[in-house]
Enzyme design. Structure first.
Site, PDB file in Angstrom:
ATOM      1  N   MET A  30       0.831  -1.195   0.000  1.00 44.24           N
ATOM      2  CA  MET A  30       0.000   0.000   0.000  1.00 44.24           C
ATOM      3  C   MET A  30       0.875   1.259   0.000  1.00 44.24           C
ATOM      4  SD  MET A  30      -3.504  -0.704   2.091  1.00 44.24           S
ATOM      5  CE  MET A  30      -2.841  -0.502   3.744  1.00 44.24           C
ATOM      6  N   GLY A  31       2.144   1.085  -0.383  1.00 44.57           N
ATOM      7  CA  GLY A  31       3.037   2.234  -0.429  1.00 44.57           C
ATOM      8  C   GLY A  31       3.576   2.601   0.935  1.00 44.57           C
ATOM      9  N   LEU A  33       6.716   3.002   1.670  1.00 44.49           N
ATOM     10  CA  LEU A  33       7.638   1.872   1.728  1.00 44.49           C
ATOM     11  C   LEU A  33       8.770   2.098   2.728  1.00 44.49           C
ATOM     12  CD1 LEU A  33       7.905   1.067  -2.082  1.00 44.49           C
ATOM     13  CD2 LEU A  33       6.248   0.204  -0.406  1.00 44.49           C
ATOM     14  N   HIS A  34       9.255   0.990   3.278  1.00 43.51           N
ATOM     15  CA  HIS A  34      10.388   0.986   4.196  1.00 43.51           C
ATOM     16  C   HIS A  34      11.216  -0.262   3.921  1.00 43.51           C
ATOM     17  CE1 HIS A  34       7.981  -1.951   6.374  1.00 43.51           C
ATOM     18  NE2 HIS A  34       7.023  -1.064   6.531  1.00 43.51           N
ATOM     19  N   GLY A  36      11.333  -3.049   5.327  1.00 44.30           N
ATOM     20  CA  GLY A  36      10.565  -4.285   5.346  1.00 44.30           C
ATOM     21  C   GLY A  36      10.019  -4.616   3.966  1.00 44.30           C
ATOM     22  N   HIS A  37       9.422  -3.620   3.306  1.00 43.49           N
ATOM     23  CA  HIS A  37       8.940  -3.843   1.942  1.00 43.49           C
ATOM     24  C   HIS A  37      10.096  -4.193   1.005  1.00 43.49           C
ATOM     25  CE1 HIS A  37       5.762  -0.979   3.488  1.00 43.49           C
ATOM     26  NE2 HIS A  37       5.019  -1.967   3.042  1.00 43.49           N
ATOM     27  N   GLY A 150       5.119 -10.406   4.021  1.00 45.88           N
ATOM     28  CA  GLY A 150       5.861 -10.414   5.276  1.00 45.88           C
ATOM     29  C   GLY A 150       5.121 -11.151   6.378  1.00 45.88           C
ATOM     30  N   ASP A 153       2.466  -9.244   9.349  1.00 46.44           N
ATOM     31  CA  ASP A 153       1.006  -9.340   9.279  1.00 46.44           C
ATOM     32  C   ASP A 153       0.636 -10.819   9.213  1.00 46.44           C
ATOM     33  OD1 ASP A 153       0.165  -6.423   8.986  1.00 46.44           O
ATOM     34  OD2 ASP A 153       1.655  -6.624   7.405  1.00 46.44           O
ATOM     35  N   MET A 187       9.232  -3.151  11.681  1.00 42.99           N
ATOM     36  CA  MET A 187       9.040  -2.049  10.745  1.00 42.99           C
ATOM     37  C   MET A 187       7.607  -2.047  10.230  1.00 42.99           C
ATOM     38  SD  MET A 187      12.515  -1.687   8.522  1.00 42.99           S
ATOM     39  CE  MET A 187      14.048  -1.239   9.342  1.00 42.99           C
TER      40      MET A 187
END
Length: 283
Positions: A30-31, A33-34, A36-37, A150, A153, A187
């Site tokens: 969903m944008g 971003l960090h 983790g993404h 990830g 979730d 994150m």
């Protein structure tokens, strides 16, 4: 790096590549971003010939009063990060493209399995219908060999795994490890909502899970005792929605642990709701 806003164009691009023998890895986001993404992107680029990332803030997984309007949308920064990470294409649909019949309840949706009912399903009753529906739509729009999600979730991951299994979808779900800040905080795009004080207090969530993991490794197999350890170490949170140890596959409660379980926490620090977990494996 290609960008697409049309499902037809995105789908045609993927099909041309697969006809040529390329494998495609999909990273839905969903944008905001960090790292983790980006770890999901790296997993996709290292195991597939091509990587597609999607950016779509899905309205159907937000309940009334949640942060849909406030959800961060730093699109230019996100695209720069994805370009630097070696992403081949980004899918950027709008709501009309994703929900041609409208995002209201009258539109067709996916009913997830019973794994969606506890925990987040109690506190956010319609959330996983929205998640399952949009992920199914993304799988159709971006036909891929593997999809990378990830483990942070965790219940969402279970819902998607069950959907792929139950509906015989021709895609492999690849779970990826949680990426953490130096102090252990998982994150999350929502971490940017935390003040400095709240950010410091939020680290108690990962510490509580580390304490449970330590007790489990020392031989504690009483789920109620492990849950009490979780709660005891969450005192810096302003409220706790749940702090449980449940079956890893079904997310059902267990008493004496004889197979793999997962410790899950959902708590608020200030106005920000955070989730985290730790999988615990029986030898």
């Amino acid at each position: 790096m290609e960008t697409f806003s049309s499902i037809d164009a995105m789908r045609a691009w993927c099909r041309q590549l697969t006809r040529g023998g390329d494998t495609i890895g999909l990273v839905p986001t969903m944008g905001a971003l960090h790292e983790g993404h980006l770890s999901l992107v790296h997993a996709a680029t290292s195991s597939c010939d091509r990587c597609v990332t999607t950016i779509f803030v899905n309205p159907t997984q937000f309940a009334a009063g949640e942060d849909l309007d406030q959800y961060p949308r730093p699109l230019e920064d996100d695209l720069a990060m994805l370009r630097d990470a070696g992403v081949d294409a980004v899918f950027l649909p709008n709501t009309k493209e994703m929900y041609p019949g409208g995002p209201e309840e009258k539109s067709t949706s996916v009913q997830p399995s019973a794994v969606a009912l506890p925990l987040e399903g109690v506190h956010r009753p319609d959330h996983f219908v929205g998640v399952a529906t949009v992920v199914m739509k993304l799988f159709q729009a971006v036909p891929s060999d593997r999809a990378f999600f990830g483990r942070k979730d965790f219940q969402q991951l279970c819902v998607i795994e069950h959907m792929v299994r139950d509906l015989n979808l021709p895609i492999q779900v690849v779970p990826c490890e949680i990426i953490r800040e130096p102090d252990g905080l998982a994150m999350s795009s929502r971490n940017r909502y935390l003040s400095d004080d709240e950010r410091q207090r939020a680290s108690c969530i990962s510490r509580s899970l580390a304490q449970v993991e330590r007790a489990f490794e020392e031989g504690n197999r009483d789920s109620q005792h492990l849950e009490s350890i979780l709660v005891d170490h969450l005192g810096d949170c302003d409220s706790v929605d749940y702090a449980v140890v449940v079956d890893r596959e079904t997310l059902a409660p267990v008493s004496t642990i004889s197979k793999n379980v997962v410790a899950l926490v959902a708590a608020r620090v200030g106005a920000t709701r955070l989730i985290d977990n730790r999988e615990l494996y029986v030898d």
